[in-house]
Design an enzyme around this catalytic site. Structure first.
Site, PDB file in Angstrom:
ATOM      1  NE  ARG A  49      -3.921  -0.414   0.508  1.00  0.00           N
ATOM      2  CZ  ARG A  49      -5.041  -0.630   1.182  1.00  0.00           C
ATOM      3  NH1 ARG A  49      -5.261  -1.792   1.726  1.00  0.00           N
ATOM      4  NH2 ARG A  49      -5.947   0.290   1.291  1.00  0.00           N
ATOM      5  CE1 TYR A 109     -13.148  -6.052   2.601  1.00  0.00           C
ATOM      6  CE2 TYR A 109     -11.689  -7.779   1.811  1.00  0.00           C
ATOM      7  CZ  TYR A 109     -11.914  -6.678   2.608  1.00  0.00           C
ATOM      8  OH  TYR A 109     -10.916  -6.205   3.415  1.00  0.00           O
ATOM      9  NE  ARG A 157      -6.720   6.372   2.933  1.00  0.00           N
ATOM     10  CZ  ARG A 157      -7.533   5.575   3.599  1.00  0.00           C
ATOM     11  NH1 ARG A 157      -8.721   5.982   3.956  1.00  0.00           N
ATOM     12  NH2 ARG A 157      -7.153   4.351   3.915  1.00  0.00           N
TER      13      ARG A 157
HETATM   14  O1  CP3 Z   1      -0.038   1.003  -3.141  1.00  0.00           O
HETATM   15  C1  CP3 Z   1      -0.505  -0.120  -3.324  1.00  0.00           C
HETATM   16  O2  CP3 Z   1      -0.258  -1.099  -2.589  1.00  0.00           O
HETATM   17  C2  CP3 Z   1      -1.356  -0.392  -4.562  1.00  0.00           C
HETATM   18  C3  CP3 Z   1      -2.740  -0.230  -4.422  1.00  0.00           C
HETATM   19  C4  CP3 Z   1      -3.590  -1.117  -3.499  1.00  0.00           C
HETATM   20  C5  CP3 Z   1      -4.769  -0.602  -2.913  1.00  0.00           C
HETATM   21  N1  CP3 Z   1      -5.429  -1.632  -2.302  1.00  0.00           N
HETATM   22  C6  CP3 Z   1      -5.212   0.803  -3.010  1.00  0.00           C
HETATM   23  C7  CP3 Z   1      -6.231   1.314  -2.054  1.00  0.00           C
HETATM   24  C8  CP3 Z   1      -3.506  -2.474  -3.150  1.00  0.00           C
HETATM   25  C9  CP3 Z   1      -2.412  -3.493  -3.462  1.00  0.00           C
HETATM   26  C10 CP3 Z   1      -4.681  -2.794  -2.407  1.00  0.00           C
HETATM   27  C11 CP3 Z   1      -4.991  -4.153  -1.914  1.00  0.00           C
HETATM   28  C12 CP3 Z   1      -6.158  -4.357  -1.040  1.00  0.00           C
HETATM   29  N2  CP3 Z   1      -7.374  -3.726  -1.087  1.00  0.00           N
HETATM   30  C13 CP3 Z   1      -6.238  -5.351  -0.037  1.00  0.00           C
HETATM   31  C14 CP3 Z   1      -5.151  -6.356   0.280  1.00  0.00           C
HETATM   32  C15 CP3 Z   1      -4.030  -5.766   1.053  1.00  0.00           C
HETATM   33  C16 CP3 Z   1      -4.367  -5.349   2.443  1.00  0.00           C
HETATM   34  O3  CP3 Z   1      -4.136  -4.178   2.746  1.00  0.00           O
HETATM   35  O4  CP3 Z   1      -4.833  -6.182   3.219  1.00  0.00           O
HETATM   36  C17 CP3 Z   1      -7.517  -5.252   0.562  1.00  0.00           C
HETATM   37  C18 CP3 Z   1      -8.040  -6.112   1.695  1.00  0.00           C
HETATM   38  C19 CP3 Z   1      -8.226  -4.233  -0.127  1.00  0.00           C
HETATM   39  C20 CP3 Z   1      -9.647  -3.809   0.098  1.00  0.00           C
HETATM   40  C21 CP3 Z   1      -9.742  -2.382   0.479  1.00  0.00           C
HETATM   41  N3  CP3 Z   1      -9.499  -1.316  -0.362  1.00  0.00           N
HETATM   42  C22 CP3 Z   1     -10.114  -1.851   1.743  1.00  0.00           C
HETATM   43  C23 CP3 Z   1     -10.448  -2.679   2.969  1.00  0.00           C
HETATM   44  C24 CP3 Z   1     -10.084  -0.451   1.623  1.00  0.00           C
HETATM   45  C25 CP3 Z   1     -10.511   0.562   2.659  1.00  0.00           C
HETATM   46  C26 CP3 Z   1      -9.537   0.678   3.752  1.00  0.00           C
HETATM   47  C27 CP3 Z   1      -8.385   1.549   3.367  1.00  0.00           C
HETATM   48  O5  CP3 Z   1      -7.246   1.089   3.489  1.00  0.00           O
HETATM   49  O6  CP3 Z   1      -8.643   2.660   2.949  1.00  0.00           O
HETATM   50  C28 CP3 Z   1      -9.653  -0.133   0.316  1.00  0.00           C
HETATM   51  C29 CP3 Z   1      -9.454   1.213  -0.250  1.00  0.00           C
HETATM   52  C30 CP3 Z   1      -8.113   1.529  -0.837  1.00  0.00           C
HETATM   53  N4  CP3 Z   1      -7.386   0.695  -1.672  1.00  0.00           N
HETATM   54  C31 CP3 Z   1      -7.387   2.744  -0.701  1.00  0.00           C
HETATM   55  C32 CP3 Z   1      -6.216   2.617  -1.461  1.00  0.00           C
HETATM   56  C33 CP3 Z   1      -5.161   3.659  -1.671  1.00  0.00           C
HETATM   57  C34 CP3 Z   1      -7.866   3.971   0.076  1.00  0.00           C
HETATM   58  C35 CP3 Z   1      -9.060   4.558  -0.583  1.00  0.00           C
HETATM   59  C36 CP3 Z   1      -9.042   6.066  -0.732  1.00  0.00           C
HETATM   60  O7  CP3 Z   1      -8.028   6.656  -1.141  1.00  0.00           O
HETATM   61  O8  CP3 Z   1     -10.091   6.644  -0.472  1.00  0.00           O
END
Ligand code: CP3
Length: 342
Positions: A21, A147, A25
């Site tokens: 990640r 999910y 943010r």
């Molecule tokens: O930088 C990176 O790693 C690449 C992008 C990436 C994102 N999500 C962007 C994202 C990757 C590899 C993921 C994987 C992901 N997404 C996982 C597996 C890894 C982990 O962290 O466990 C999971 C479970 C998700 C599902 C998901 N997406 C959730 C639960 C959320 C909300 C919680 C949070 O972290 O904000 C997201 C949203 C998300 N995915 C954001 C980003 C940058 C934030 C959203 C925003 O900017 O409003």
């Protein structure tokens, strides 16, 4: 490309670093792109903006790898399930809880609707220099299913576990759809320019030991086999969070080139039990990175002492959190590179 060579030949040397990640943010430049995009999914599907979000952390910190900016939940979205990301609340989906609900999923849509994401991959690969790897990714079938069935994140993944107990046959149809769609998606990412792929099984730790083989290991093994048939030379990293009891089994039975370890796994065990079988990736506590100072230095030191003499990629034990000060990330990269240099 040292990152990819290491995954292929497992010869220890300078330790590469990237962070799960790493785009997100905690970066002011990400927040600016995010504001321009409108919704989170619009950001994922707008190549110009997603390319920018992918490159931002590499530009700022000089990581050894970029990871495609996208999300694991684009797969349910392109299959036709309703998916949205609610500010401050995380993902929301229209839950699919039984066999009739599967009828709305249409595998034919998958690659067509993922075209903008594949365009991000190819544009990023063109923009990166030859020493920086591009990692493609998807969620593991079990985690994506949790999910899709609950409609949101859950502490115990109860809805998916209940369906799997009550009607394993129809739950397995959902898993089959996810294995098939994810395999085509990963293969398409590789064809568009991804140098390696990572499979995120964020909720693997919620599976009872008796169910672990069936819903974590078996689908991931099928997914990895489908990638290997098409692209035998491309390294795969498997990160099954919370499944510490199962890491050695994943290393044996899936045999990925890289195995991610979460914060809870001892680095000494990783050295003894996993490094002989795969490149280990991990596992600094994301909160040690938030705290910085001595906690950060001590954490890096312990991990490097145990793992840097074997095949190792430095990473966190889970994704970076939004509260992380950017200076601490720069310091982390510096600490790892200094240690690795002797
Ligand atoms: O930088 C990176 O790693 C690449 C992008 C990436 C994102 N999500 C962007 C994202 C990757 C590899 C993921 C994987 C992901 N997404 C996982 C597996 C890894 C982990 O962290 O466990 C999971 C479970 C998700 C599902 C998901 N997406 C959730 C639960 C959320 C909300 C919680 C949070 O972290 O904000 C997201 C949203 C998300 N995915 C954001 C980003 C940058 C934030 C959203 C925003 O900017 O409003």
């Amino acid at each position: 490309m040292r990152f990819i060579e290491l995954l292929r030949d497992r010869k220890p040397g300078p330790v590469p670093i990237w962070l799960m990640r790493q785009a997100g943010r905690y970066l002011p430049e990400y927040r600016a792109v995010r504001a321009r995009a409108g919704s989170f999914l619009d950001l994922c599907y707008t190549p110009e903006l997603a390319v920018e979000a992918t490159l931002q952390p590499v530009r700022r910190f000089g990581f050894d790898a970029a990871i495609l900016f996208s999300d694991i939940l684009v797969i349910p979205d392109v299959l036709g399930q309703w998916v949205d990301f609610v500010e401050g609340e995380g993902p929301r989906l229209e839950p699919i809880t039984d066999a009739p609900g599967l009828a709305q999923l249409d595998r034919e849509r998958v690659l067509r609707h993922l075209e903008p994401v594949l365009e991000v991959v190819s544009r990023v690969r063109t923009a990166l220099d030859n020493e920086t790897a591009l990692i493609g990714f998807c969620g593991a079938p079990w985690t994506v299913a949790t999910y899709m069935v609950a409609g949101h994140g859950t502490p115990d993944q109860a809805p998916a576990r209940l369906w799997a107990y009550r009607d394993p046959k129809s739950f397995n149809r959902l898993i089959d759809i996810l294995v098939d769609s994810s395999a085509r998606y990963l293969n398409a990412q590789i064809e568009a320019g991804a140098d390696a792929v990572q499979i995120f099984d964020t909720w693997a730790g919620g599976l009872p030991a008796t169910e672990f083989d069936r819903w974590c290991i078996a689908p991931i093994r099928r997914l990895v086999e489908a990638v290997r048939i098409e692209h035998p030379g491309v390294p795969v990293i498997v990160f099954a969070r919370g499944a510490c009891h199962g890491y050695a089994r994943i290393a044996d039975e899936v045999a990925p080139e890289g195995i991610g370890i979460d914060t809870g796994f001892s680095v000494e065990r990783a050295r003894d039990e996993l490094q002989p079988k795969a490149v280990v990736q991990g596992n600094l506590d994301p909160l040690a990175l938030v705290a910085g100072g001595d906690a950060l230095k001590a954490g890096v030191e312990r991990i490097m002492e145990a793992l840097a003499d074997g095949p190792f990629i430095f990473n966190l034990g889970h994704g970076i959190v939004p509260e992380t000060p950017v200076e601490h990330v720069a310091e982390l990269v510096e600490l790892v590179r200094r240690h690795a240099g002797g």
